[in-house]
Write a protein that holds these residues in place. Structure first.
Motif, PDB file in Angstrom:
ATOM      1  N   ASP A 180       0.830  -1.209   0.000  1.00  0.00           N
ATOM      2  CA  ASP A 180       0.000   0.000   0.000  1.00  0.00           C
ATOM      3  C   ASP A 180       0.862   1.256   0.000  1.00  0.00           C
ATOM      4  O   ASP A 180       0.553   2.240  -0.684  1.00  0.00           O
ATOM      5  N   GLN A 181       1.953   1.233   0.753  1.00  0.00           N
ATOM      6  CA  GLN A 181       2.830   2.400   0.818  1.00  0.00           C
ATOM      7  C   GLN A 181       3.551   2.621  -0.512  1.00  0.00           C
ATOM      8  O   GLN A 181       3.764   3.766  -0.927  1.00  0.00           O
ATOM      9  N   MET A 183       2.285   1.774  -3.431  1.00  0.00           N
ATOM     10  CA  MET A 183       1.248   2.293  -4.325  1.00  0.00           C
ATOM     11  C   MET A 183       0.958   3.770  -4.066  1.00  0.00           C
ATOM     12  O   MET A 183       0.646   4.526  -4.981  1.00  0.00           O
ATOM     13  N   ASP A 184       1.054   4.178  -2.802  1.00  0.00           N
ATOM     14  CA  ASP A 184       0.802   5.582  -2.438  1.00  0.00           C
ATOM     15  C   ASP A 184       1.985   6.482  -2.770  1.00  0.00           C
ATOM     16  O   ASP A 184       1.899   7.700  -2.628  1.00  0.00           O
ATOM     17  N   ASP A 186       4.988   6.597  -1.213  1.00  0.00           N
ATOM     18  CA  ASP A 186       5.573   7.118   0.021  1.00  0.00           C
ATOM     19  C   ASP A 186       7.055   7.425  -0.230  1.00  0.00           C
ATOM     20  O   ASP A 186       7.906   6.536  -0.201  1.00  0.00           O
ATOM     21  N   THR A 235       3.077   8.920 -13.980  1.00  0.00           N
ATOM     22  CA  THR A 235       2.562   7.560 -14.108  1.00  0.00           C
ATOM     23  C   THR A 235       2.150   7.292 -15.548  1.00  0.00           C
ATOM     24  O   THR A 235       1.468   8.101 -16.173  1.00  0.00           O
TER      25      THR A 235
END
Length: 360
Positions: A180-181, A183-184, A186, A235
């Motif tokens: 998740d990190q 993907m975010d 971070d 992206t």
């Protein structure tokens, strides 16, 4: 076995610094002919042609590969500096070996320029790839199985201008960042992981497998973002429809290889040598002594966009230089960054610094 961050960093930095753009290693040859001598001669000619083709493709954009000069082994010879042989085996009619060729930079550049091709020589610092896969709604990075990670790990290992690495996935990696990190985006955690592997940037490649009901086939959608200090975050999305008879593992393998080419081409476009655009800027370099300057001078010698470096003044704590370069200052700064050098403008003065060293 516990692997330290220091050892990983040192190993990857050593490999990055060891890259010789005009060297093509480990060209495998295996030829059978009427005699061993004929087989050897034919194998070395074939190896030379394949090595030259690899070099041409390494330097140029993929869209131009089909139009690259097709030279015979004899025509390639003037561009070869030397070659070496390893793992040589012979029989009465067969010859096997692994060949390494060193090509002449000036002559190769001349051929490409005269043929009208744009090309790049700047080698990127390693890029760390994080393959995140969505399976049944769950995000997978470190967990097993992760077929997307396996596909990236199984790619053919060829030397390019953009070396790519995969993290080990050990406890230290797991503690640093999760799916998740990643993907975010971070930045702090991504930078910490990149630092562990001596990488400049991280590439988060998010793969999602879906079903195209109309075509009755799977489609892999890949969202990929490169994070780092040098390039603006952006992206991109590419979809890979499954081909007839293609397995899921083959689809993932094809996608990972294709994305590797995309990353390489993006880098080449940012670093194409612009021989028609040149400039010179005076820079000031703070040093701790002569040994410091010798180290920086060696790194400057490996920066492709530098035409020459002219020393104006040398003192015990400072060097003043004129940097003659191709392209613009942004391209120069990016190329210097790959040699652990930073180009900054302070109060109207260009300052050359060393990455990782505190300014005095």
């Amino acid at each position: 076995m516990v692997v330290s961050s220091t050892s990983i960093y040192a190993q990857n930095q050593s490999q990055a610094l060891d890259v010789n753009v005009f060297e093509v290693r480990d060209v495998a040859v295996d030829v059978t002919a009427e005699t061993a001598a004929v087989a050897r001669e034919q194998a070395r000619a074939e190896g030379k042609a394949r090595a030259f083709q690899r070099l041409m493709e390494r330097l140029t954009l993929r869209i131009e590969h089909s139009g690259l000069p097709q030279l015979s082994a004899e025509e390639i010879s003037p561009y070869v500096k030397d070659f070496s042989v390893a793992d040589e085996k012979t029989s009465s009619v067969r010859y096997l070996a692994r060949l390494t060729f060193h090509f002449k930079p000036k002559e190769v550049r001349g051929l490409l320029t005269e043929s009208g091709f744009s090309f790049a020589e700047t080698v990127s610092k390693p890029v760390l790839v994080l393959p995140v896969f969505q399976n049944a709604g769950a995000l997978i990075l470190w967990d097993e199985p992760n077929p997307w990670r396996e596909a990236w790990n199984a790619r053919s290992k060829t030397r390019s201008l953009v070396p790519t690495l995969l993290p080990l996935g050990d406890l230290a990696d797991i503690a640093t960042i999760g799916a998740d990190q990643a993907m975010d985006g971070d930045q702090q955690r991504l930078a910490a992981l990149a630092k562990r592997y001596g990488a400049s940037d991280t590439l988060v490649v998010f793969g999602v497998m879906r079903i195209d009901a109309a075509q009755a086939r799977r489609v892999l959608d890949v969202y990929f973002t490169r994070f780092g200090r040098q390039l603006q975050e952006q992206t991109e999305v590419i979809s890979f429809p499954q081909k007839k008879g293609e397995t899921v593992s083959a689809l993932l393998a094809r996608a990972s290889q294709e994305l590797t080419y995309v990353v390489e081409d993006n880098w080449k476009r940012d670093n194409l040598l612009q021989f028609g655009n040149s400039g010179v800027i005076p820079v000031v370099l703070a040093i701790a002594g002569l040994k410091d300057w010798v180290s920086v001078r060696a790194r400057l010698g490996g920066v492709a966009v530098l035409r020459r470096t002219e020393m104006v003044l040398l003192s015990k704590d400072e060097v003043r230089l004129n940097l003659h370069f191709f392209g613009d200052t942004g391209q120069l700064a990016l190329a210097l960054e790959q040699a652990d050098l930073k180009l900054l403008q302070e109060g109207g003065t260009w300052v050359l610094g060393q990455v990782g060293k505190k300014d005095r």
